[in-house]
Design a protein around this motif. Structure first.
Motif, PDB file in Angstrom:
ATOM      1  N   SER A 268       0.719  -1.112   0.065  1.00  0.00           N
ATOM      2  CA  SER A 268      -0.040  -0.043  -0.067  1.00  0.00           C
ATOM      3  C   SER A 268       0.651   1.387   0.056  1.00  0.00           C
ATOM      4  O   SER A 268       1.831   1.243   0.742  1.00  0.00           O
ATOM      5  N   CYS A 269       0.546   2.141  -0.519  1.00  0.00           N
ATOM      6  CA  CYS A 269       1.126   3.661  -0.749  1.00  0.00           C
ATOM      7  C   CYS A 269       0.407   4.570   0.065  1.00  0.00           C
ATOM      8  O   CYS A 269      -0.776   4.606   0.461  1.00  0.00           O
ATOM      9  N   PHE A 270       1.223   5.666   0.682  1.00  0.00           N
ATOM     10  CA  PHE A 270       0.684   6.379   1.658  1.00  0.00           C
ATOM     11  C   PHE A 270       1.291   7.981   1.154  1.00  0.00           C
ATOM     12  O   PHE A 270       2.360   8.245   0.802  1.00  0.00           O
ATOM     13  N   TYR A 297       4.148  -1.674   3.133  1.00  0.00           N
ATOM     14  CA  TYR A 297       3.645  -0.270   3.277  1.00  0.00           C
ATOM     15  C   TYR A 297       4.529   0.551   2.753  1.00  0.00           C
ATOM     16  O   TYR A 297       5.916   0.803   3.527  1.00  0.00           O
ATOM     17  N   LEU A 298       4.504   1.706   1.804  1.00  0.00           N
ATOM     18  CA  LEU A 298       5.475   2.308   1.381  1.00  0.00           C
ATOM     19  C   LEU A 298       5.149   3.773   1.267  1.00  0.00           C
ATOM     20  O   LEU A 298       3.931   4.231   1.084  1.00  0.00           O
ATOM     21  N   THR A 299       6.082   4.617   2.007  1.00  0.00           N
ATOM     22  CA  THR A 299       5.926   6.098   2.334  1.00  0.00           C
ATOM     23  C   THR A 299       6.769   6.722   1.528  1.00  0.00           C
ATOM     24  O   THR A 299       7.889   6.423   1.259  1.00  0.00           O
ATOM     25  N   SER A 300       6.568   8.086   1.016  1.00  0.00           N
ATOM     26  CA  SER A 300       7.448   9.045   0.760  1.00  0.00           C
ATOM     27  C   SER A 300       6.800  10.316   0.391  1.00  0.00           C
ATOM     28  O   SER A 300       5.787  10.440   0.163  1.00  0.00           O
ATOM     29  N   SER A 301       7.624  11.360   0.577  1.00  0.00           N
ATOM     30  CA  SER A 301       7.103  12.910   0.576  1.00  0.00           C
ATOM     31  C   SER A 301       6.947  13.126  -1.050  1.00  0.00           C
ATOM     32  O   SER A 301       6.150  13.991  -1.413  1.00  0.00           O
ATOM     33  N   PHE A 302       7.550  12.205  -1.706  1.00  0.00           N
ATOM     34  CA  PHE A 302       7.432  12.481  -3.223  1.00  0.00           C
ATOM     35  C   PHE A 302       5.863  12.136  -3.595  1.00  0.00           C
ATOM     36  O   PHE A 302       5.436  12.784  -4.580  1.00  0.00           O
TER      37      PHE A 302
END
Length: 645
Positions: A268-270, A297-302
């Motif tokens: 999942s992306c956040f 779980y994938l997070t990034s300010s991008f």
């Protein structure tokens, strides 16, 4: 002055065509509480971060309550809340990246909403503020100009903000049920909350979300997440970005507490700490098969730069998405290298089983397929892929008339394997028929019809047989007879009870001499005339000589015909025949143990004493089986050697 309908129109524009987005209501209201308790904790270091989500639901109504101990509706916060297109500077400074539109979900998905907030004013005194949203009790809109909703002093001494939302008409309940029909238990709602707010739980260990659903409750926090979580840092360069700098990503892999049968890790992306769709999909999928099932779980300010107005979808360029997937694949391939190698070993084992079990597909089983997958490829998957590949190449074979076609040898080998295997199955049936005892160990009964039908079905010719597949079984006698066709070669299998021999093979070619073979089949157990079989064939030859049209409806000068007789019988009966008075001139057939031939004559006419030459060959069923089996082994070996070249 703003129109009172303005917020409603904004809400309708955002959500009218998103009927299945009721989840955004819970997501936005709970995330606002999360922001509030986090901001408050920055001022009060020991402050706990507690949020309650209470859901009461029946057929007629749904009540949602979101309660937190955050900083509440201070004058500053209330000012931002009553201006739709403004962003809370405190949230911006905390890098929450507020969009300022989430509160519209309350307008669209609920019938009424009521806030009650206890907070501290600028001098540290406890105040309270309560109001309906978006319409106030006296009919004014919260978003009207110059709205003046003064806070009041209170005797309360604990920070608390409670949002109560009521859903009680058919349309709104229908919208809500799009969510609750899918998440209809405390456990499933808790899992959804974990999936939705995952990054907040990871970053803030003191954050607690107490969920109550129809009087059952569960607390979600970092301790709720499996302690064996993996953290993988990713750095990706997108060539299409202006700064041309690598973008940082963090991938969390959380092992499931339950045994789940899956061959994928769903990632999942956040964005802004909240679960979002990526290019219209729930997850990025990584294929792997192992005993432990992970969620990703994938997070990034991008992702924050790519978010839509409702904050629930990210849209990336194809090149960007491809780069992210490639980096995830590369890193997880290293992470699970041992598992992948074990899976590929199992796949190779399955591939080899298919090649052994179905040699006609050997040429089409793709070995390179193994290294393209991280899961165990099952035999059925190899078979399906091989059949699809074979189908494509067979079409190419028929369309390309060149014998040098790339597909030529693969298709030919495959077809030959099937033919040779079919021969082997006929041989297996043949072996069962010539055994003296059945599978229970009992002496078998007479079965002349079965052996007759196996070699060539009774009552058939090449012309009138609907199912001609059995006709090539003549190779059980000799392979050269398996090539008989309708003209100028013919065959006839007599019916039961006819006063004829069992099978006749003949050629009637005006450019060549006419020939006939008379085949007499005996029971595989005991012949009814074991000492007179040669005599019987001579008599059948004489009958044909004198009346060919009656026997075979063949208009021929029988004086110019070449005659051959075959006798197929058990070896014991052939030995009895050999010891009889009819055995003069018998010679052993080379390389066969109990089979003999004789060049002799038959009496065509008793009046004129005419003797016609005939060659009679006696074959034992046992010899025919051994000979045909060896011949089939030769075919298999030829195919294998051809394959090995």
């Amino acid at each position: 002055m703003l129109q009172k309908s303005f917020p409603e129109k904004r809400a309708e524009k955002e959500y009218k065509y998103g009927q299945k987005k009721f989840a955004l209501l819970i997501r936005e209201t709970v995330s606002n509480s999360i922001h509030s308790v986090i901001l408050n904790s920055k001022n009060i270091k020991e402050q706990s971060l507690n949020i309650e989500l209470n859901i009461t639901r029946d057929e007629k109504s749904i009540t949602l309550k979101v309660i937190d101990n955050g900083e509440g509706f201070t004058e500053t916060n209330f000012k931002y809340f009553s201006e739709l297109d403004s962003q809370n500077s405190n949230k911006v400074d905390a890098n929450f990246k507020p969009l300022g539109q989430g509160r519209l979900a309350i307008i669209w998905f609920t019938n009424s909403a009521y806030y009650h907030s206890i907070f501290k004013n600028e001098v540290g005194e406890y105040n309270e503020r309560f109001f309906y949203y978006p319409l106030l009790e006296r009919g004014e809109s919260l978003f009207d100009d110059n709205i003046n909703l003064k806070a009041k002093t209170t005797s309360e001494s604990t920070l608390k903000t409670c949002l109560t939302m009521e859903i009680n008409n058919h349309i709104h309940i229908s919208r809500a049920n799009t969510f609750f029909n899918q998440y209809n238990s405390l456990k499933s709602i808790a899992e959804w909350c974990l999936e939705t707010f995952f990054p907040f739980f990871i970053e803030y260990e003191k954050l607690n979300l107490d969920i109550s659903y129809n009087k059952e409750s569960k607390i979600i926090n970092k301790n709720y997440i499996n302690e064996n979580m993996k953290k993988i840092e990713l750095s990706i360069n997108f060539n299409n970005t202006n700064d041309n700098q690598n973008k940082d990503f963090m991938l969390f892999l959380v092992p499931s507490k339950e045994k789940i049968m899956s061959k994928k890790i769903n990632i999942s992306c956040f964005s802004r700490g909240l679960n979002v769709f990526l290019n219209g999909k729930n997850t990025i999928d990584y294929e792997i098969e192992q005993d432990i099932h992970y969620k990703g779980y994938l997070t990034s300010s991008f992702f924050d730069e790519k978010i839509n107005s409702t904050g629930d979808e990210i849209f990336l360029e194809d090149e960007e998405l491809s780069a992210i997937k490639m980096e995830i694949d590369n890193r997880l391939n290293k992470e699970f290298e041992e598992v992948i190698n074990n899976n590929r070993e199992k796949s190779i084992s399955n591939l080899e089983k298919v090649q052994t079990r179905i040699p006609s597909l050997r040429e089409f089983v793709k070995k390179d397929q193994v290294n393209s997958y991280n899961i165990v490829i099952m035999e059925k998957d190899f078979i399906k892929t091989a059949i699809d590949e074979k189908g494509i190449e067979e079409i190419n074979f028929w369309e390309d008339k060149s014998s040098k076609s790339v597909t030529y040898n693969r298709i030919i080998n495959s077809s030959l394997y099937i033919y040779v295997e079919h021969r082997q199955r006929i041989l297996n049936d043949f072996a069962q028929l010539i055994k003296l005892k059945d599978k229970d160990g009992n002496i078998k009964k007479e079965n002349e019809n079965k052996i007759h039908n196996l070699i060539m079905q009774r009552g058939f010719t090449f012309k009138d047989s609907d199912n001609i597949n059995h006709l090539h079984n003549l190779w059980l006698l000799d392979d050269k007879y398996g090539y008989f066709y309708e003209s100028p070669m013919n065959a006839y299998s007599s019916k039961s009870g006819e006063k004829k021999s069992d099978i006749y093979l003949w050629t009637d070619d005006p450019t060549d001499s006419s020939e006939i073979i008379i085949i007499e089949l005996k029971s595989t157990i005991n012949a009814h005339n074991p000492k007179e079989m040669i005599k019987q064939v001579r008599e059948y030859a004489a009958d044909f000589y004198n009346n060919p049209r009656k026997i075979l409806n063949w208009d021929i000068n029988t004086k110019n015909c070449l005659y051959t007789g075959f006798i197929i019988a058990p070896k014991n009966d052939i030995l009895k025949e050999k010891r009889s008075n009819n055995s003069r001139g018998l010679s052993k057939i080379p390389f066969l143990k109990n089979s003999y031939y004789s060049d002799t004559n038959f009496s065509a006419s008793t009046k004129d004493d005419i003797e016609i030459p005939i060659r009679i060959e006696m074959y034992s069923y046992e010899d025919l089986y051994d000979l045909a089996s060896k011949r089939n082994k030769v075919f298999y070996n030829l195919l294998k050697k051809e394959k090995q070249q």
